[in-house]
Write a protein that holds these residues in place. Structure first.
Motif, PDB file in Angstrom:
ATOM      1  N   ASN A   1       4.680   9.599  -0.715  1.00 17.84           N
ATOM      2  CA  ASN A   1       5.973   8.918  -0.674  1.00 17.84           C
ATOM      3  C   ASN A   1       6.013   7.842   0.405  1.00 17.84           C
ATOM      4  O   ASN A   1       6.646   6.802   0.217  1.00 17.84           O
ATOM      5  N   THR A   2       5.327   8.061   1.525  1.00 20.70           N
ATOM      6  CA  THR A   2       5.223   7.028   2.553  1.00 20.70           C
ATOM      7  C   THR A   2       4.512   5.807   1.984  1.00 20.70           C
ATOM      8  O   THR A   2       4.938   4.672   2.194  1.00 20.70           O
ATOM      9  N   CYS A   3       3.456   6.050   1.227  1.00 20.18           N
ATOM     10  CA  CYS A   3       2.736   4.943   0.586  1.00 20.18           C
ATOM     11  C   CYS A   3       3.613   4.229  -0.439  1.00 20.18           C
ATOM     12  O   CYS A   3       3.590   3.000  -0.540  1.00 20.18           O
ATOM     13  N   PHE A   4       4.382   4.997  -1.202  1.00 19.62           N
ATOM     14  CA  PHE A   4       5.259   4.393  -2.204  1.00 19.62           C
ATOM     15  C   PHE A   4       6.267   3.437  -1.565  1.00 19.62           C
ATOM     16  O   PHE A   4       6.702   2.483  -2.201  1.00 19.62           O
ATOM     17  N   ASP A   5       6.655   3.706  -0.315  1.00 19.68           N
ATOM     18  CA  ASP A   5       7.618   2.856   0.394  1.00 19.68           C
ATOM     19  C   ASP A   5       6.962   1.657   1.072  1.00 19.68           C
ATOM     20  O   ASP A   5       7.654   0.790   1.592  1.00 19.68           O
ATOM     21  N   CYS A   6       5.655   1.597   1.072  1.00 17.95           N
ATOM     22  CA  CYS A   6       4.921   0.552   1.782  1.00 17.95           C
ATOM     23  C   CYS A   6       4.785  -0.704   0.912  1.00 17.95           C
ATOM     24  O   CYS A   6       4.501  -0.613  -0.281  1.00 17.95           O
ATOM     25  N   PRO A   7       4.938  -1.887   1.520  1.00 16.44           N
ATOM     26  CA  PRO A   7       4.770  -3.123   0.742  1.00 16.44           C
ATOM     27  C   PRO A   7       3.320  -3.387   0.321  1.00 16.44           C
ATOM     28  O   PRO A   7       3.072  -4.259  -0.512  1.00 16.44           O
ATOM     29  N   MET A   8       2.368  -2.627   0.843  1.00 12.58           N
ATOM     30  CA  MET A   8       0.959  -2.822   0.490  1.00 12.58           C
ATOM     31  C   MET A   8       0.541  -2.066  -0.777  1.00 12.58           C
ATOM     32  O   MET A   8      -0.589  -2.171  -1.222  1.00 12.58           O
ATOM     33  N   ILE A   9       1.455  -1.314  -1.380  1.00 19.07           N
ATOM     34  CA  ILE A   9       1.124  -0.561  -2.595  1.00 19.07           C
ATOM     35  C   ILE A   9       0.990  -1.525  -3.780  1.00 19.07           C
ATOM     36  O   ILE A   9       1.734  -2.483  -3.908  1.00 19.07           O
ATOM     37  N   ARG A  10       0.007  -1.257  -4.608  1.00 20.03           N
ATOM     38  CA  ARG A  10      -0.232  -2.041  -5.824  1.00 20.03           C
ATOM     39  C   ARG A  10      -0.460  -1.065  -6.964  1.00 20.03           C
ATOM     40  O   ARG A  10      -1.011   0.002  -6.772  1.00 20.03           O
ATOM     41  N   GLY A  11      -0.067  -1.435  -8.145  1.00 17.12           N
ATOM     42  CA  GLY A  11      -0.257  -0.568  -9.303  1.00 17.12           C
ATOM     43  C   GLY A  11       1.009   0.156  -9.662  1.00 17.12           C
ATOM     44  O   GLY A  11       2.082  -0.146  -9.165  1.00 17.12           O
ATOM     45  N   HIS A  12       0.859   1.136 -10.526  1.00 15.48           N
ATOM     46  CA  HIS A  12       2.017   1.871 -11.010  1.00 15.48           C
ATOM     47  C   HIS A  12       1.638   3.272 -11.455  1.00 15.48           C
ATOM     48  O   HIS A  12       0.491   3.572 -11.716  1.00 15.48           O
ATOM     49  N   LEU A  13       2.608   4.096 -11.534  1.00 16.56           N
ATOM     50  CA  LEU A  13       2.550   5.487 -11.968  1.00 16.56           C
ATOM     51  C   LEU A  13       1.153   6.055 -12.238  1.00 16.56           C
ATOM     52  O   LEU A  13       0.588   5.904 -13.298  1.00 16.56           O
ATOM     53  N   GLY A  14       0.594   6.691 -11.236  1.00 11.20           N
ATOM     54  CA  GLY A  14      -0.699   7.352 -11.363  1.00 11.20           C
ATOM     55  C   GLY A  14      -1.896   6.504 -10.995  1.00 11.20           C
ATOM     56  O   GLY A  14      -2.974   7.018 -10.789  1.00 11.20           O
ATOM     57  N   GLY A  15      -1.729   5.175 -10.906  1.00 15.28           N
ATOM     58  CA  GLY A  15      -2.846   4.299 -10.584  1.00 15.28           C
ATOM     59  C   GLY A  15      -2.569   3.453  -9.348  1.00 15.28           C
ATOM     60  O   GLY A  15      -3.079   2.352  -9.228  1.00 15.28           O
ATOM     61  N   GLU A  16      -1.769   3.979  -8.445  1.00 18.87           N
ATOM     62  CA  GLU A  16      -1.382   3.242  -7.256  1.00 18.87           C
ATOM     63  C   GLU A  16      -2.556   3.051  -6.305  1.00 18.87           C
ATOM     64  O   GLU A  16      -3.300   3.974  -6.029  1.00 18.87           O
ATOM     65  N   MET A  17      -2.705   1.823  -5.820  1.00 19.00           N
ATOM     66  CA  MET A  17      -3.758   1.497  -4.858  1.00 19.00           C
ATOM     67  C   MET A  17      -3.140   0.877  -3.622  1.00 19.00           C
ATOM     68  O   MET A  17      -2.088   0.254  -3.683  1.00 19.00           O
ATOM     69  N   CYS A  18      -3.829   1.020  -2.494  1.00 18.93           N
ATOM     70  CA  CYS A  18      -3.430   0.393  -1.243  1.00 18.93           C
ATOM     71  C   CYS A  18      -4.134  -0.962  -1.137  1.00 18.93           C
ATOM     72  O   CYS A  18      -5.361  -1.029  -1.217  1.00 18.93           O
ATOM     73  N   ALA A  19      -3.364  -2.027  -0.969  1.00 21.29           N
ATOM     74  CA  ALA A  19      -3.946  -3.360  -0.849  1.00 21.29           C
ATOM     75  C   ALA A  19      -4.616  -3.563   0.510  1.00 21.29           C
ATOM     76  O   ALA A  19      -5.443  -4.449   0.666  1.00 21.29           O
ATOM     77  N   GLU A  20      -4.316  -2.718   1.475  1.00 27.13           N
ATOM     78  CA  GLU A  20      -4.918  -2.828   2.809  1.00 27.13           C
ATOM     79  C   GLU A  20      -6.340  -2.276   2.825  1.00 27.13           C
ATOM     80  O   GLU A  20      -7.257  -2.909   3.313  1.00 27.13           O
ATOM     81  N   CYS A  21      -6.540  -1.072   2.286  1.00 27.85           N
ATOM     82  CA  CYS A  21      -7.868  -0.448   2.342  1.00 27.85           C
ATOM     83  C   CYS A  21      -8.532  -0.313   0.973  1.00 27.85           C
ATOM     84  O   CYS A  21      -9.708   0.011   0.889  1.00 27.85           O
ATOM     85  N   GLY A  22      -7.774  -0.514  -0.099  1.00 27.94           N
ATOM     86  CA  GLY A  22      -8.339  -0.437  -1.443  1.00 27.94           C
ATOM     87  C   GLY A  22      -8.431   0.967  -2.025  1.00 27.94           C
ATOM     88  O   GLY A  22      -9.022   1.156  -3.078  1.00 27.94           O
TER      89      GLY A  22
END
Length: 85
Positions: free
Chosen positions: A45-66
């Motif tokens: 949930n912390t990641c979901f609130d982060c502006p660095m999240i990319r993707g959607h439902l089940g395929g979420e990625m972090c744009a900072e670390c990949g």
């Protein structure tokens, strides 16, 4: 959307991590260590609130670390590259 406290019980990624095994350099097999369901939900949930999240439902990625968020957040030794968890 945020995960609820009981999400780990039905999330395929968390359940896979919880039930998987690791083999060490000597060939010894042991149960993989994962964070508690409560900590996993908090991290995701912390990641979901982060502006660095990319993707959607089940395929979420972090744009900072990949990383794939739902996988990385199960690992006890992993940390958020932005220091959020």
């Amino acid at each position: 959307d945020h995960l609820t406290a009981d999400a780990a019980a039905t999330d395929e990624t968390y359940q896979y991590a919880l039930n998987s095994e690791r083999t060490d350099e000597h060939g010894n097999v042991s149960k993989r260590e994962v964070v508690s369901p409560e900590l996993w939900v908090e991290r995701v949930n912390t990641c979901f609130d982060c502006p660095m999240i990319r993707g959607h439902l089940g395929g979420e990625m972090c744009a900072e670390c990949g990383c794939m968020i739902r996988v990385k957040t199960t690992e006890p030794s992993e940390k958020c590259p932005l220091g959020k968890w």
